[in-house]
Scaffold this motif. Sequence first.
Motif, PDB file in Angstrom:
ATOM      1  N   ASN A  94       0.820  -1.203   0.000  1.00 43.00           N
ATOM      2  CA  ASN A  94       0.000   0.000   0.000  1.00 43.00           C
ATOM      3  C   ASN A  94       0.862   1.265   0.000  1.00 43.00           C
ATOM      4  OD1 ASN A  94      -2.134  -1.760   0.073  1.00 43.00           O
ATOM      5  ND2 ASN A  94      -2.819  -1.201   2.116  1.00 43.00           N
ATOM      6  N   GLU A  95       1.957   1.238   0.738  1.00 43.40           N
ATOM      7  CA  GLU A  95       2.861   2.388   0.762  1.00 43.40           C
ATOM      8  C   GLU A  95       3.504   2.616  -0.605  1.00 43.40           C
ATOM      9  OE1 GLU A  95       5.424   1.539   4.089  1.00 43.40           O
ATOM     10  OE2 GLU A  95       3.919   2.245   5.527  1.00 43.40           O
ATOM     11  N   ALA A  96       3.824   1.540  -1.313  1.00 38.65           N
ATOM     12  CA  ALA A  96       4.380   1.675  -2.663  1.00 38.65           C
ATOM     13  C   ALA A  96       3.344   2.272  -3.620  1.00 38.65           C
ATOM     14  CB  ALA A  96       4.869   0.318  -3.173  1.00 38.65           C
ATOM     15  N   LEU A  97       2.093   1.864  -3.472  1.00 37.36           N
ATOM     16  CA  LEU A  97       1.025   2.454  -4.287  1.00 37.36           C
ATOM     17  C   LEU A  97       0.868   3.940  -3.976  1.00 37.36           C
ATOM     18  CD1 LEU A  97      -1.779  -0.280  -4.217  1.00 37.36           C
ATOM     19  CD2 LEU A  97      -0.413   0.455  -6.180  1.00 37.36           C
ATOM     20  N   ALA A  98       0.931   4.289  -2.706  1.00 34.94           N
ATOM     21  CA  ALA A  98       0.815   5.696  -2.313  1.00 34.94           C
ATOM     22  C   ALA A  98       1.989   6.511  -2.847  1.00 34.94           C
ATOM     23  CB  ALA A  98       0.737   5.812  -0.791  1.00 34.94           C
TER      24      ALA A  98
END
Length: 147
Positions: A94-98
Amino acid sequence: MKLLLITLFSFFVATTANWQLNFEQAKHEASQSHKLILLNFSGSDWCGPCIKLKKDIFGSDVFQAFANEHLILVRADFPRLSKNQLDAKQTAHNEALAEKYNQQGKFPLTVLLDANGKVLKEWDGYPQSLTPSSFVESIQALAASSK
């Protein structure tokens, strides 16, 4: 009676749009099915507008029916309460997507993408004028122009 309950449950499952957690899998499915990807950044246990968007728009029959036919749905959730924390792998995902699609850390942020991950439209927040029908209509217009 038992058959009726099974039939109703099957109908509910079939008409409920499913949110995925894996973006790469969603891109693959989108390319195979010629669908668009709707990526939603949410704070499920602390963001009031996120909760309202999920209930009022994403939970509506209008959106559900449209999404089942035309979208691959991905949710990137960022809960704060310790009891709701995601596992380390999902948090990193999720952090990579953000980092790629939500660098300002806006919540809620909903992003419409093509199967290659190209951004077609962003919805920042939850505008009070947004209805399930107007949301679906805006996606339909973008889908038609992206073909």
